[in-house]
Design an enzyme around this catalytic site. Structure first.
Site, PDB file in Angstrom:
ATOM      1  N   ASP A 199     -57.718  10.562  43.872  1.00 53.49           N
ATOM      2  CA  ASP A 199     -56.908   9.974  42.807  1.00 53.49           C
ATOM      3  C   ASP A 199     -55.518  10.599  42.800  1.00 53.49           C
ATOM      4  OD1 ASP A 199     -57.011   8.215  40.425  1.00 53.49           O
ATOM      5  OD2 ASP A 199     -56.590  10.064  39.327  1.00 53.49           O
ATOM      6  N   GLU A 256     -54.837   7.941  47.048  1.00 53.34           N
ATOM      7  CA  GLU A 256     -54.018   6.981  46.301  1.00 53.34           C
ATOM      8  C   GLU A 256     -52.607   7.552  46.227  1.00 53.34           C
ATOM      9  OE1 GLU A 256     -53.901   4.882  41.909  1.00 53.34           O
ATOM     10  OE2 GLU A 256     -54.327   7.000  42.137  1.00 53.34           O
ATOM     11  N   HIS A 329     -59.647  -1.406  40.661  1.00 51.90           N
ATOM     12  CA  HIS A 329     -59.925  -1.304  39.221  1.00 51.90           C
ATOM     13  C   HIS A 329     -58.666  -1.158  38.369  1.00 51.90           C
ATOM     14  CE1 HIS A 329     -59.212   2.704  40.575  1.00 51.90           C
ATOM     15  NE2 HIS A 329     -59.199   3.155  39.334  1.00 51.90           N
ATOM     16  N   ASP A 330     -57.505  -0.968  38.992  1.00 49.35           N
ATOM     17  CA  ASP A 330     -56.246  -0.835  38.248  1.00 49.35           C
ATOM     18  C   ASP A 330     -55.390  -2.090  38.310  1.00 49.35           C
ATOM     19  OD1 ASP A 330     -56.704   1.849  37.619  1.00 49.35           O
ATOM     20  OD2 ASP A 330     -55.670   2.568  39.417  1.00 49.35           O
TER      21      ASP A 330
HETATM   22  O1  TEU Z   1     -54.212   5.606  39.028  1.00 52.48           O
HETATM   23  C1  TEU Z   1     -52.973   6.249  39.116  1.00 52.48           C
HETATM   24  C2  TEU Z   1     -51.772   5.459  39.262  1.00 52.48           C
HETATM   25  O2  TEU Z   1     -50.976   5.928  40.029  1.00 52.48           O
HETATM   26  C3  TEU Z   1     -51.237   4.382  38.425  1.00 52.48           C
HETATM   27  O3  TEU Z   1     -50.181   3.845  39.155  1.00 52.48           O
HETATM   28  C4  TEU Z   1     -52.171   3.306  38.151  1.00 52.48           C
HETATM   29  O4  TEU Z   1     -51.724   2.139  38.760  1.00 52.48           O
HETATM   30  C5  TEU Z   1     -52.327   3.072  36.704  1.00 52.48           C
HETATM   31  O5  TEU Z   1     -53.443   2.282  36.619  1.00 52.48           O
HETATM   32  C6  TEU Z   1     -51.146   2.450  35.990  1.00 52.48           C
HETATM   33  O6  TEU Z   1     -51.248   1.063  35.894  1.00 52.48           O
HETATM   34  C7  TEU Z   1     -55.320   6.444  39.075  1.00 52.48           C
HETATM   35  C8  TEU Z   1     -56.589   5.691  38.805  1.00 52.48           C
HETATM   36  O7  TEU Z   1     -56.798   4.740  39.795  1.00 52.48           O
HETATM   37  C9  TEU Z   1     -56.528   5.122  37.429  1.00 52.48           C
HETATM   38  O8  TEU Z   1     -57.638   4.320  37.118  1.00 52.48           O
HETATM   39  C10 TEU Z   1     -56.421   6.274  36.455  1.00 52.48           C
HETATM   40  O9  TEU Z   1     -56.234   5.788  35.157  1.00 52.48           O
HETATM   41  C11 TEU Z   1     -55.284   7.212  36.805  1.00 52.48           C
HETATM   42  O10 TEU Z   1     -55.238   7.531  38.180  1.00 52.48           O
HETATM   43  C12 TEU Z   1     -55.437   8.512  36.077  1.00 52.48           C
HETATM   44  O11 TEU Z   1     -56.492   9.247  36.627  1.00 52.48           O
END
Ligand code: TEU
Ligand code: CA
Length: 559
Positions: A199, A256, A329-330
């Site tokens: 993450d 990521e 999921h985002d």
């Molecule tokens: O996402 C991190 C992230 O970099 C963000 O850009 C992400 O797109 C976020 O959803 C804003 O729209 C990661 C995980 O994938 C996310 O589900 C978590 O909420 C986040 O880290 C915090 O751990």
């Protein structure tokens, strides 16, 4: 090109909370996943990536971890994850877990200690600063809205949280923090898992003096991202983690990496640098909105999308390896976003799948994608669960933006688009739960569900199954060179793959219009064979000039 299992694999992402509920409490769980492993196997999946299942108060659905070596109560027990791992391996599938180590929950024992006093041994595990003239230490906004700093009156200081205030950032500059993290990672790897999705893998190193960010127009806070993305020590930390931990196991890692340019990514995944195996870059995810404010949409052209894939192929060629994804999921559902979630849902879902599985790199499928799930549009904010979405709604309401405008942005962009429960069948709650689901099922579930797709040999599911099978039979799909043709065409995405004597021609109509494909005259062949397509095609049809139907996709082998 060195062969690796994870280069030839297709990865399936599970968001456990929304996958399958086994005990009727409305929340997906580990036993539920075990029940559905045969389904995943049937699709042809090689690797499962499980979103976080660790103990968590669920401020951000498990991305706020209060204990790394425990399982979230709602999801099950340590025994359940061990059973899940055994059942996954028994089917010859591998398991990636999510590694969330940029931050913990504020309920993690380290943070409870850290906030208790300034001389606590854990104080320096997090990023604490004094106020600056009665304001927070700098002007950074949190990714989930509001300031990135939270005042804590116990010690009269602020702590940094790039995400919610229940997700304090760990201080990676502290070697003790890193050591603790590595121990925890080893503990999981020794259980036999096969790797990690990491993450926010490029957020760990912050610029030492934490300077103010530029104020974004129409926004109260500064953009701190130049000071926390790809920070000064990030490569050093990743190399250390690799050397001390990852390199000791036959595993894969994918980090990521929002806000990462190709140049930087080429460093993260360069084989000689020993950092990560793949990254998820965000260039495609950022194509249809404002560069920083994801809720503000923007028009995009097919040529831009082609340029992104082409650029990343060329940039990592012979250096590293690409990940291929269009949703997770985002993100909103890919059919709604890059295809047509309405009239041509089936055709466009298959067309996009053809793209992702015939590009060089490793494809990632997000649960529900394999039968064409689409975005949801709840009328009321009360039906949304995502902290980012709810904060956005609150902020916009406070600013006086009309509700319809706010909801429109939420319908297009909310992370909950991807988080409504898996639609297994047409029974109440789509067969996801016997109870009340933690988030409502998409009302379209009677039309769009697994059971329906499994009964129809022409379904999206079987199309994915076939693509995955083809990828296993044809190494060219993973390893072949890539050459874009018809570059400027705004309807058609077409390219050649080649490996030794073998060649594939991929033709994708990215539009709802009929459009004509003209084969460039410098592409010669004696014979051709259709490998897959999403419409019925006469084998004898000439491909020099093709009338492509809406979202038509074809893959030919050329001899
Ligand atoms: O996402 C991190 C992230 O970099 C963000 O850009 C992400 O797109 C976020 O959803 C804003 O729209 C990661 C995980 O994938 C996310 O589900 C978590 O909420 C986040 O880290 C915090 O751990
Ligand atoms: Ca449950």
């Amino acid at each position: 090109m060195e062969r690796k299992w994870w280069k030839e694999a297709v990865i399936y992402q599970i968001y456990p909370r929304s996958f399958k509920d086994s005990n009727g409490d409305g929340i997906g769980d580990l036993q539920g996943i075990i029940q559905k492993l045969d389904y995943i196997k049937n699709l042809g999946i090689d690797i499962i990536w499980l979103c976080p299942v660790y103990k968590s108060p669920n401020d951000d659905n498990g991305y706020d971890i209060s204990s790394y070596q425990d399982i979230m109560d709602e999801f099950g027990t340590m025994k359940d994850i061990e059973k899940l791992l055994a059942e996954i391996h028994r089917r010859d599938i591998k398991l990636l877990m999510d590694l969330v180590v940029n931050h913990t929950s504020d309920e993690h024992p380290w943070f409870i200690e850290s906030r208790s006093s300034q001389d606590n041994p854990y104080r320096d595990f997090y990023i604490w600063r004094k106020s600056k003239n009665g304001s927070p230490p700098n002007n950074w906004g949190s990714i989930f809205g509001g300031s990135a700093w939270e005042y804590d009156k116990t010690t009269d200081e602020y702590y940094l949280h790039l995400f919610s205030k229940k997700q304090p950032d760990l201080n990676w500059e502290n070697p003790q923090v890193r050591e603790k993290i590595y121990q925890m990672i080893k503990w999981w790897l020794d259980k036999g898992i096969d790797g990690f999705r990491i993450d926010t893998a490029n957020n760990f190193s912050k610029a030492p003096d934490l300077p103010d960010g530029k104020i974004i127009k129409g926004y109260k806070y500064g953009d701190g991202s130049p000071y926390f993305l790809n920070g000064p020590h990030i490569h050093e930390y990743l190399q250390e983690m690799n050397k001390k931990v990852f390199s000791k196991y036959d595993i894969m890692t994918v980090g990521e990496a929002p806000g990462t340019t190709l140049e930087l990514a080429a460093q993260y995944v360069n084989w000689d640098r020993h950092e990560l195996d793949m990254v998820f870059h965000f260039e495609l995810m950022d194509l249809d909105h404002h560069p920083i404010i994801k809720w503000q949409s923007r028009e995009w052209k097919l040529s831009e999308l082609k340029r992104i894939f082409t650029k990343w192929y060329e940039g990592l060629k012979e250096k590293g390896w690409n990940s291929l994804y269009m949703n997770n999921h985002d993100q909103p559902r890919m059919v709604s976003r890059f295809g047509d979630g309405k009239k041509y849902r089936i055709e466009s879902a298959k067309m996009l799948a053809t793209l992702l599985h015939t590009l060089p790199g490793t494809p990632y499928i997000y649960q529900g994608e394999e039968f064409g799930m689409i975005n949801v549009a709840f009328d009321n904010i009360e039906d949304y669960r995502d902290i980012e979405t709810i904060n956005f709604y609150r902020e916009k309401t406070k600013e006086g933006l009309p509700k319809e405008k706010t909801m429109e942005a939420i319908h297009r962009t909310s992370r909950d688009n991807a988080r409504t429960p898996m639609q297994w069948d047409d029974s109440p709650n789509a067969g996801f739960t016997a109870g009340t689901p933690w988030i409502k099922v998409n009302p379209n579930y009677r039309k769009i569900n697994v059971a329906k797709d499994l009964k129809d040999s022409n379904s999206i599911f079987y199309y994915y199954q076939k693509l995955i099978q083809l990828r296993k039979e044809n190494l060219i799909m993973a390893y072949g060179d890539y050459r874009l043709i018809l570059e400027d065409n705004e309807h058609i995405y077409s390219y050649l793959r080649s490996l030794g004597q073998e060649r594939l021609l991929i033709i994708l109509n990215f539009s709802a219009d009929q459009t004509i494909f003209n084969l460039p005259t410098n592409i010669n062949y004696q014979e051709k064979k259709l490998l897959i397509s999403n419409y019925h095609i006469e084998e004898k049809e000439d491909i020099k000039r093709i009338y492509l139907r809406p979202y038509e996709a074809r893959v030919y082998q050329l001899y």
